[in-house]
Design an enzyme around this catalytic site. Structure first.
Site, PDB file in Angstrom:
ATOM      1  N   ARG A 162       0.792  -1.301  -0.031  1.00 18.69           N
ATOM      2  CA  ARG A 162       0.039  -0.038   0.005  1.00 18.69           C
ATOM      3  C   ARG A 162       0.948   1.130   0.165  1.00 18.69           C
ATOM      4  O   ARG A 162       2.095   1.119   0.455  1.00 18.69           O
ATOM      5  CB  ARG A 162      -0.859  -0.004   1.167  1.00 18.69           C
ATOM      6  CG  ARG A 162      -1.829  -1.197   1.301  1.00 18.69           C
ATOM      7  CD  ARG A 162      -2.802  -1.011   2.678  1.00 18.69           C
ATOM      8  NE  ARG A 162      -3.724  -1.960   2.530  1.00 18.69           N
ATOM      9  CZ  ARG A 162      -3.580  -3.143   3.277  1.00 18.69           C
ATOM     10  NH1 ARG A 162      -2.412  -3.662   3.974  1.00 18.69           N
ATOM     11  NH2 ARG A 162      -4.493  -4.191   3.463  1.00 18.69           N
ATOM     12  N   LYS A 175      -2.962  -2.354   7.899  1.00 17.39           N
ATOM     13  CA  LYS A 175      -3.869  -1.955   8.755  1.00 17.39           C
ATOM     14  C   LYS A 175      -4.103  -2.811   9.930  1.00 17.39           C
ATOM     15  O   LYS A 175      -4.129  -4.000  10.061  1.00 17.39           O
ATOM     16  CB  LYS A 175      -5.298  -2.140   7.573  1.00 17.39           C
ATOM     17  CG  LYS A 175      -4.948  -1.168   6.514  1.00 17.39           C
ATOM     18  CD  LYS A 175      -6.287  -1.347   5.584  1.00 17.39           C
ATOM     19  CE  LYS A 175      -6.484  -0.377   4.506  1.00 17.39           C
ATOM     20  NZ  LYS A 175      -7.894  -0.553   3.734  1.00 17.39           N
ATOM     21  N   HIS A 193      -2.151   2.681  -5.931  1.00 17.79           N
ATOM     22  CA  HIS A 193      -3.121   1.784  -5.308  1.00 17.79           C
ATOM     23  C   HIS A 193      -3.157   0.886  -6.994  1.00 17.79           C
ATOM     24  O   HIS A 193      -3.663  -0.558  -6.805  1.00 17.79           O
ATOM     25  CB  HIS A 193      -4.425   2.118  -4.836  1.00 17.79           C
ATOM     26  CG  HIS A 193      -5.134   1.324  -4.236  1.00 17.79           C
ATOM     27  ND1 HIS A 193      -4.792   0.816  -2.871  1.00 17.79           N
ATOM     28  CD2 HIS A 193      -6.319   0.584  -4.321  1.00 17.79           C
ATOM     29  CE1 HIS A 193      -5.482   0.027  -2.508  1.00 17.79           C
ATOM     30  NE2 HIS A 193      -6.890  -0.092  -3.295  1.00 17.79           N
ATOM     31  N   ARG A 235      -0.623  -1.725  -7.133  1.00 19.26           N
ATOM     32  CA  ARG A 235      -0.871  -2.851  -6.106  1.00 19.26           C
ATOM     33  C   ARG A 235      -1.927  -3.934  -6.867  1.00 19.26           C
ATOM     34  O   ARG A 235      -1.850  -4.882  -6.749  1.00 19.26           O
ATOM     35  CB  ARG A 235      -1.441  -2.135  -4.811  1.00 19.26           C
ATOM     36  CG  ARG A 235      -2.125  -3.185  -3.800  1.00 19.26           C
ATOM     37  CD  ARG A 235      -2.259  -2.487  -2.507  1.00 19.26           C
ATOM     38  NE  ARG A 235      -3.392  -3.289  -1.652  1.00 19.26           N
ATOM     39  CZ  ARG A 235      -2.988  -4.129  -0.511  1.00 19.26           C
ATOM     40  NH1 ARG A 235      -1.579  -4.332  -0.589  1.00 19.26           N
ATOM     41  NH2 ARG A 235      -3.656  -4.744   0.141  1.00 19.26           N
ATOM     42  N   HIS A 283      -4.928  -8.851   3.382  1.00 18.69           N
ATOM     43  CA  HIS A 283      -6.316  -8.593   3.635  1.00 18.69           C
ATOM     44  C   HIS A 283      -6.734  -9.599   4.747  1.00 18.69           C
ATOM     45  O   HIS A 283      -6.566 -10.602   4.794  1.00 18.69           O
ATOM     46  CB  HIS A 283      -7.272  -9.272   2.255  1.00 18.69           C
ATOM     47  CG  HIS A 283      -6.939  -8.206   0.857  1.00 18.69           C
ATOM     48  ND1 HIS A 283      -6.996  -8.533   0.139  1.00 18.69           N
ATOM     49  CD2 HIS A 283      -6.781  -6.654   1.098  1.00 18.69           C
ATOM     50  CE1 HIS A 283      -6.946  -7.683  -0.614  1.00 18.69           C
ATOM     51  NE2 HIS A 283      -6.707  -6.456  -0.189  1.00 18.69           N
ATOM     52  N   TYR A 310     -10.266 -10.070  -7.186  1.00 14.91           N
ATOM     53  CA  TYR A 310      -9.459  -9.915  -8.149  1.00 14.91           C
ATOM     54  C   TYR A 310      -9.707 -11.161  -9.128  1.00 14.91           C
ATOM     55  O   TYR A 310      -9.063 -11.423 -10.252  1.00 14.91           O
ATOM     56  CB  TYR A 310      -7.917 -10.147  -7.795  1.00 14.91           C
ATOM     57  CG  TYR A 310      -7.497  -9.019  -7.118  1.00 14.91           C
ATOM     58  CD1 TYR A 310      -7.184  -7.818  -7.831  1.00 14.91           C
ATOM     59  CD2 TYR A 310      -7.665  -8.767  -5.574  1.00 14.91           C
ATOM     60  CE1 TYR A 310      -6.741  -6.651  -7.159  1.00 14.91           C
ATOM     61  CE2 TYR A 310      -6.989  -7.686  -5.047  1.00 14.91           C
ATOM     62  CZ  TYR A 310      -6.844  -6.684  -5.828  1.00 14.91           C
ATOM     63  OH  TYR A 310      -6.337  -5.601  -5.154  1.00 14.91           O
TER      64      TYR A 310
END
Length: 297
Positions: A148, A172, A238, A241, A264, A273
């Site tokens: 990220r 995150k 992004h 990514r 994730h 994806y």
């Protein structure tokens, strides 16, 4: 603001999200609000059945598709948690309302566009200028490791090991993960660190102290795209990514591995994806499934 009643199952579910998935405070607050909203319509969630959940369709009819999808996802995960913990045997979540529209697909750069970006960045790096070496390191880590933007610009020197092709990334929810770095990226990163000089604790320091900003990273990539003949509106950290994830999946990467590499918490986020590789998946079923054309004798 509505609040979830003291329902132990809900509190345990939120605690699990925090402990096992590293959910951030804002994420936990959003889940709490969504669950509380469902309680206002159907009552306690732990004992709710399919008929109860079906009532949410009318209550949520005016919600935007994205909001509806988020609320339904919170409840599906909650009932999955109850089943995993042995607190329920049935899963009533199939009665939840479904959004009217699919989640928008990420913008994707093609292989030729990626190649054009690298040709230009490598030309810049050959000059030996610190700016050129830094730009190539940016590109290698964004496209080669799927970082990220915030993870990249705030990367501390301590996260770069001397004897292993991995980076230690804090993503995150302050969750750490190990991200493999390609031989190309290792070389580009070493060249940049040699040109970077000493001082500061970040791999990509700012002249004003601290680390480079996300805005400046965005600007540098847009300028690279313009010089490479790629539409600048299509290029961002992004998007690179997304390209990393898409092209890995095209190459046969496992979805669970991709989830780990991207950091994730929920596999549903990674599944976006799969749209890019439907042809390969159909071919795989035809070739490997016992009833596929390639297996029937």
């Amino acid at each position: 603001m509505s609040r979830v009643p003291p329902e132990p199952e809900v509190e345990n579910f939120l605690a699990m999200l925090a402990a096992q998935r590293g959910a951030a405070a804002n994420t936990l607050s959003a889940y709490r609000r969504d669950l509380a909203g469902a309680v206002e319509v159907i009552g306690p969630l732990g004992a709710a059945g399919r008929d109860d959940l079906a009532k949410l369709s009318a209550a949520w009819i005016d919600l935007a598709p994205s909001s509806l999808a988020r609320k339904s996802s919170a409840l599906r995960q909650f009932y999955g948690f109850l089943i995993d913990e042995g607190l329920r045997e049935d899963d009533p979540s199939s009665a939840l309302p479904r959004p009217r529209a699919r989640r928008s697909l990420p913008r994707i750069l093609g292989h030729q566009e990626i190649a054009a970006l690298f040709v230009t960045a490598e030309d810049d790096a050959r000059s030996g200028s610190p700016e050129g070496l830094r730009l190539l390191a940016f590109l290698e880590l964004l496209y080669g490791s799927g970082l990220r933007a915030t993870e990249l610009v705030s990367l501390p020197l301590a996260a770069v090991p001397r004897d292993a092709p991995f980076l230690t990334i804090t993503g995150k929810g302050s969750v750490q993960r190990m991200v493999p770095v390609s031989a190309r990226a290792v070389h580009a990163l070493a060249d940049w660190l040699a040109a970077r000089g000493k001082g500061g604790r970040f791999v990509f320091p700012s002249p004003r102290g601290g680390h480079l900003s996300r805005v400046r990273l965005f600007q540098l990539l847009r300028d690279l795209a313009l010089r490479a003949g790629v539409d600048p509106e299509k290029v961002s950290p992004h998007v690179l990514r997304h390209a990393f994830a898409t092209h890995l999946l095209e190459g046969g990467a496992d979805l669970r591995v991709l989830q780990t590499l991207l950091g994730h918490a929920d596999i549903a986020t990674t599944q976006i994806y799969t749209h890019v590789d439907s042809a390969r998946l159909v071919a795989l079923v035809n070739q490997r499934h016992p009833l596929g054309p390639g297996m029937v004798s």
